[in-house]
Design a protein around this motif. Structure first.
Motif, PDB file in Angstrom:
ATOM      1  N   SER A 166       0.838  -1.207   0.000  1.00 14.72           N
ATOM      2  CA  SER A 166       0.000   0.000   0.000  1.00 14.72           C
ATOM      3  C   SER A 166       0.867   1.249   0.000  1.00 14.72           C
ATOM      4  O   SER A 166       1.399   1.628   1.048  1.00 14.72           O
ATOM      5  CB  SER A 166      -0.926   0.015   1.220  1.00 14.72           C
ATOM      6  OG  SER A 166      -1.584   1.245   1.317  1.00 14.72           O
ATOM      7  N   GLU A 190     -10.519   0.441   1.817  1.00 18.37           N
ATOM      8  CA  GLU A 190     -10.295   0.436   0.374  1.00 18.37           C
ATOM      9  C   GLU A 190      -9.935  -0.949  -0.146  1.00 18.37           C
ATOM     10  O   GLU A 190     -10.394  -1.370  -1.199  1.00 18.37           O
ATOM     11  CB  GLU A 190      -9.187   1.430   0.007  1.00 18.37           C
ATOM     12  CG  GLU A 190      -7.858   1.207   0.690  1.00 18.37           C
ATOM     13  CD  GLU A 190      -6.817   2.219   0.257  1.00 18.37           C
ATOM     14  OE1 GLU A 190      -6.635   2.379  -0.953  1.00 18.37           O
ATOM     15  OE2 GLU A 190      -6.206   2.856   1.120  1.00 18.37           O
ATOM     16  N   ALA A 215      -9.629   6.735  -2.093  1.00 18.17           N
ATOM     17  CA  ALA A 215      -8.700   5.618  -2.323  1.00 18.17           C
ATOM     18  C   ALA A 215      -8.352   5.528  -3.801  1.00 18.17           C
ATOM     19  O   ALA A 215      -9.093   4.944  -4.598  1.00 18.17           O
ATOM     20  CB  ALA A 215      -9.315   4.321  -1.826  1.00 18.17           C
ATOM     21  N   TRP A 251     -12.659   4.790   2.202  1.00 16.74           N
ATOM     22  CA  TRP A 251     -12.169   4.654   0.823  1.00 16.74           C
ATOM     23  C   TRP A 251     -12.662   5.775  -0.094  1.00 16.74           C
ATOM     24  O   TRP A 251     -12.582   5.667  -1.313  1.00 16.74           O
ATOM     25  CB  TRP A 251     -12.571   3.293   0.247  1.00 16.74           C
ATOM     26  CG  TRP A 251     -14.044   3.044   0.062  1.00 16.74           C
ATOM     27  CD1 TRP A 251     -14.943   2.704   0.998  1.00 16.74           C
ATOM     28  CD2 TRP A 251     -14.772   3.104  -1.181  1.00 16.74           C
ATOM     29  NE1 TRP A 251     -16.199   2.550   0.456  1.00 16.74           N
ATOM     30  CE2 TRP A 251     -16.125   2.771  -0.886  1.00 16.74           C
ATOM     31  CE3 TRP A 251     -14.435   3.389  -2.493  1.00 16.74           C
ATOM     32  CZ2 TRP A 251     -17.116   2.732  -1.851  1.00 16.74           C
ATOM     33  CZ3 TRP A 251     -15.425   3.344  -3.471  1.00 16.74           C
ATOM     34  CH2 TRP A 251     -16.746   3.029  -3.144  1.00 16.74           C
TER      35      TRP A 251
END
Length: 874
Positions: free
Chosen positions: A78, A284, A313, A310
């Protein structure tokens, strides 16, 4: 929830057993195992821990326990989580660089990966607290490792934060989350050491429902991962939606294990539902399995509402652009952090060779492979090209380097500064004026977690124009940006601010939405998501049995009722003088109806009435001109003229029935009708009696005609009419006719008509006319065969038959005919009977006078009759 607690408790027991210490001969304690958890560390006078989801998923561990377990691993890197971690480090370095902020005092840090996974997050939190160093073999509890952290920034998820708090919360170690928004965390009895820089979901849910109402969506679906964050959030959404008149079509949860069967069930529910707006209350990464199935089944007609987890996101955009374009959601308020961009791009290749975190970051950002890489998660790196050493973050534009949407990162920044301000307040406390026992302040060189927590709850500072403070539950002032997902240049995603929600404002000002800049998923207009279409004015909602309140049928309002609002619950009756229009959305004054001179029927009846009077006058003129002829003289000339005069009154009588009824006109019309017909029938009765008596007088010795002279004939007409006049006087003085508005037959109309007052009086008038007519008929019938070529009795008989036929027909027609047609029926009866009398009695005479003058002689009139009869009738 109970299942989650059991798992956590079981894990803690196992963890404690795994960390069991033994007393050796050297009197040193020793851990029996370690976790090999990646981390970044920098020493300082105060160590601030950090938990960040640097990966989206923890790889499942299926251990046979027949050998030493391998270290747990995480997957799906991420870059967004890495930026959050870097923001924490940046804030700490910025604070340490400000010598006047915490003089001669530095803050250190230790950051670990939570892998967006509950057990991994809990493990990392425990490592932060005990100071274990995974890089040191045979780690002992004293003499090695890192200092323990006194506060933790994290975690990003509500469920992970709950798990950590239930383990470390009893020690009152502050946990300051930048992204855990579950309303459950505001419970200070269960989570006394929790604080956050993101608003509680209670405010987010209120904002979402307000937005849903704004767009008139009353049928909305909700899905989420089976976590505390989603369960508490969706529960709040269902409750708030119900209070606001919005129905939740379904609330579905899919397991954290991402079982495909359950994923298919949830997707099938979404596809088959009529709700075209879906709230995704997930993180997300958690939404990816649902979106994958959407993409596989080509489901593209859903308008997504994103929770703050999210709402910005960018990771989802490249793969699911067609599904998510036009998404709207409430995002954390954006902030600008000067110099953060330059700090984020300051990482060099040399760091990647020394730190596993940086190694993985470098390989993921530049899609290359480092020689002798320290990346422990390099599942796909074997197929990558080698890194050249010329890679430069300044040339990269991606989620990590994008500082235009600093939302969660800004929350991390504020969380670090909240801890720093608490330390500053503790350091600035004057001895003897502190908040603790004996007015002590606490020692910044030996910070106790519960003392730090006290100072943190009282911080109040401003950063980049935004005030940071906490309420009694450790929650900040709630404010959100309402963002809309647009496609930007080059196909990138742009989060366009289309409004905001600010709980500090009041009433309608809390929520602002700029509809003009919204890009909708399905086109230029907001999608329709309702169980039932709105009931238009003129109808009302009728709930469907066994279904939510948003599912209903639209029932048109009944006659005389209206609804002038959309989705009206009930219809309202109009006032007595009003009636509903055809659309049933307005009350209009009722149409006032009566037989007027402007109606076609009124004009026709008036014309017939005047025509009848003119014909009667014409007959009278003919009779006047030919008054010396035998046929006129033989038919009782005086009574004939009286009858013609009264027939004119009968023909003109209908004119009193036409026009707007008033009390006076009602009084006149019935009186005129009763008396005029009584006069006519009295004259006919007199003529009939004279005819009969005249022929009886031809018998020898019969002197009866002396009782039926002209005076007696006039007296009989007067007496017969006087009786009708008396009946009328009694009727009019006791209960006279009057004008009334009648809505009995036509609810939408007011029929102005004349009530007869006393029905008995009215029928007495008609009955008396019928009685006179009956006497005429009987006497005329008896005289029909008397000798004379022109016996008037048989014509009177025919006229009476017509008269009876008309009025016998009139009675049922009068009773059954509604409104102004009742008057028309009565006028038809008056005119028909008047024409019957006129034509039956006078038409034959006029025919002979005008067209057969040869028959208008005494000889022809006598025939076989007696000359005396003519003289007597003359």
């Amino acid at each position: 929830m109970a299942f989650l607690r059991v798992n956590i408790i079981g894990f803690v027991i196992i963890l404690i057993k795994g960390l069991t210490i033994t007393f050796s001969e050297e009197s040193k304690y020793k851990f029996l195992g370690n976790f090999h958890t990646d981390n970044l560390f920098e020493d300082g006078d105060f160590i601030l821990g950090g938990l960040f989801p640097l990966h989206f998923r923890a790889d499942p561990d299926l251990l046979p326990f027949d050998a030493k377990p391998k270290p747990s691993s995480c997957s799906e890197y991420s870059p967004r989580g890495f930026r959050w971690m870097q923001t924490m480090i940046f804030a700490i370095k910025e604070i340490n660089a400000r010598q006047n902020f915490l003089p001669n005092f530095t803050i250190g840090y230790r950051v670990m990966d939570s892998c967006d996974h509950i057990l991994t997050s809990l493990r990392s939190a425990l490592v932060l607290l005990n100071g274990q160093d995974e890089s040191v073999d045979n780690y002992t509890c004293v003499g090695n490792g890192h200092p323990a952290t006194q506060a933790i920034i994290g975690d990003a998820g509500s469920s992970r934060s709950v798990a950590v708090l239930r383990t470390i919360g009893h020690f009152r170690i502050p946990l300051v989350s930048y992204f855990a928004s579950c309303n459950c965390l505001s419970d200070k009895l269960e989570f006394p050491s929790f604080m956050r820089t993101i608003p509680s979901d209670a405010f987010q849910i209120k904002a979402i429902v307000r937005m849903v109402k704004h767009f008139k969506w009353t049928w909305v679906g909700a899905i989420g991962l089976d976590t505390d964050y989603a369960r508490f959030g969706i529960q709040l959404f269902v409750e708030e939606a119900k209070r606001s008149g919005v129905c939740v079509a379904y609330a579905e949860f899919f397991p954290t294990t991402y079982k495909r069967e359950r994923i298919l069930e949830v997707v099938d529910i979404i596809r088959s539902s009529s709700a075209k707006v879906v709230l995704g209350f997930t993180g997300e990464g958690e939404l990816i399995p649902i979106l994958d199935e959407f993409k596989r089944q080509n489901i593209t007609d859903i308008q997504w509402i994103a929770s703050e987890a999210w709402a910005t996101a960018t990771l989802l955009w490249s793969e699911y652009r067609e599904l998510l374009i036009g998404t709207i959601g409430f995002a954390i308020r954006k902030g600008d952090i000067p110099s953060l961009k330059s700090f984020l791009t300051r990482i060099r290749l040399s760091e990647a060779y020394s730190l596993p975190f940086i190694a993985e970051f470098w390989e993921e950002i530049f899609n290359c492979k480092l020689n002798n890489s320290l990346n422990l998660h390099a599942h796909a790196s074997t197929s990558r090209k080698p890194c050249t050493g010329h890679e430069d973050l300044m040339t990269v534009e991606n989620t990590y380097t994008d500082v235009t949407q600093l939302r969660v990162s800004y929350n991390v920044y504020k969380a670090v500064y909240a801890v720093a301000h608490a330390l500053r307040n503790m350091n600035g406390c004057k001895t003897g004026q502190g908040p603790f026992a004996n007015n002590s302040c606490g020692d910044i060189r030996n910070v106790l977690p519960w003392q730090l927590l006290h100072y943190m709850k009282e911080v109040n500072f401003t950063t980049f124009g935004q005030e940071v403070s906490f309420d009694k539950n450790g929650d900040p002032i709630a404010s959100y940006d309402l963002v809309n997902w647009h496609e930007g240049p080059g196909g990138s995603v742009q989060f366009v601010k289309m409004g905001f929600y600010d709980a500090a404002l009041e009433g309608e000002r809390e929520l602002f939405i700029n509809d003009s800049i919204i890009f909708w998923h399905g086109g230029k207009q907001a999608p329709v998501s309702v169980c039932s279409n709105s009931c238009l004015p003129g109808s009302r909602k009728a709930p469907r049995k066994g279904q939510p309140s948003c599912c209903f049928d639209c029932i048109p309002c009944a006659d005389g009722e209206i609804s002038n609002q959309t989705d009206s619950i009930e219809c309202f009756k109009c006032a007595l003088e009003d009636w509903s229009n055809e659309a049933r959305d307005r009350c209009l004054p009722k149409i006032i109806e009566f037989l007027s001179y402007e109606d076609t029927m009124g004009i026709t009846l008036m014309f017939i009435s005047i025509f009848g009077a003119c014909v009667t006058i014409a007959v009278a003129i003919v009779f006047t001109i030919f008054r010396q002829t035998p046929i006129v003289r033989a038919n009782n000339m005086e009574l004939s003229f009286l009858l013609l005069l009264f027939l004119v009154l009968c023909f003109l009588c209908p004119l009193a029935f036409i026009g707007e009824p008033t009390n006076i006109s009602c009084f006149v019309r019935h009186t005129l009708f009763g008396i005029s017909f009584a006069l006519c029938i009295s004259c006919i009765l007199g003529k009939t009696v004279v005819v009969l008596m005249a022929f009886r007088a031809t018998l020898p010795g019969n002197n009866v005609m002396k009782w039926f002279g002209l005076a007696q004939q006039r007296a009989s007409v007067f007496i017969c009419t006087s009786i009708q006049i008396v009946i009328c006087i009694i009727w009019l003085t006791t209960s006279p006719p009057y004008a009334i508005p009648n809505s009995k037959f036509h609810n939408s109309k007011i029929i102005l008509e004349c009530s007869v007052g006393s029905a008995f009086g009215f029928w007495c008038v008609l009955s008396y006319i019928g009685f006179l007519a009956s006497m005429c008929f009987v006497i005329a019938f008896l005289a029909r065969k008397l000798p004379d070529n022109f016996n008037e009795a048989k014509f009177i008989t025919f006229s009476m038959l017509i008269f009876f036929a008309v009025w016998i027909t009139f009675i049922p027609a009068y009773i059954s005919t509604p409104g102004k047609y009742t008057v028309a029926v009565e006028l038809f009866a008056i005119l028909a009977s008047a024409f019957g009398l006129l034509f039956c009695i006078f038409a034959p005479k006029c025919y002979i006078i005008l067209f057969k003058p040869q028959k208008n002689t005494k000889k022809h009139m006598l025939g076989k009759g007696n000359v005396n009869s003519i003289k007597q009738r003359g």
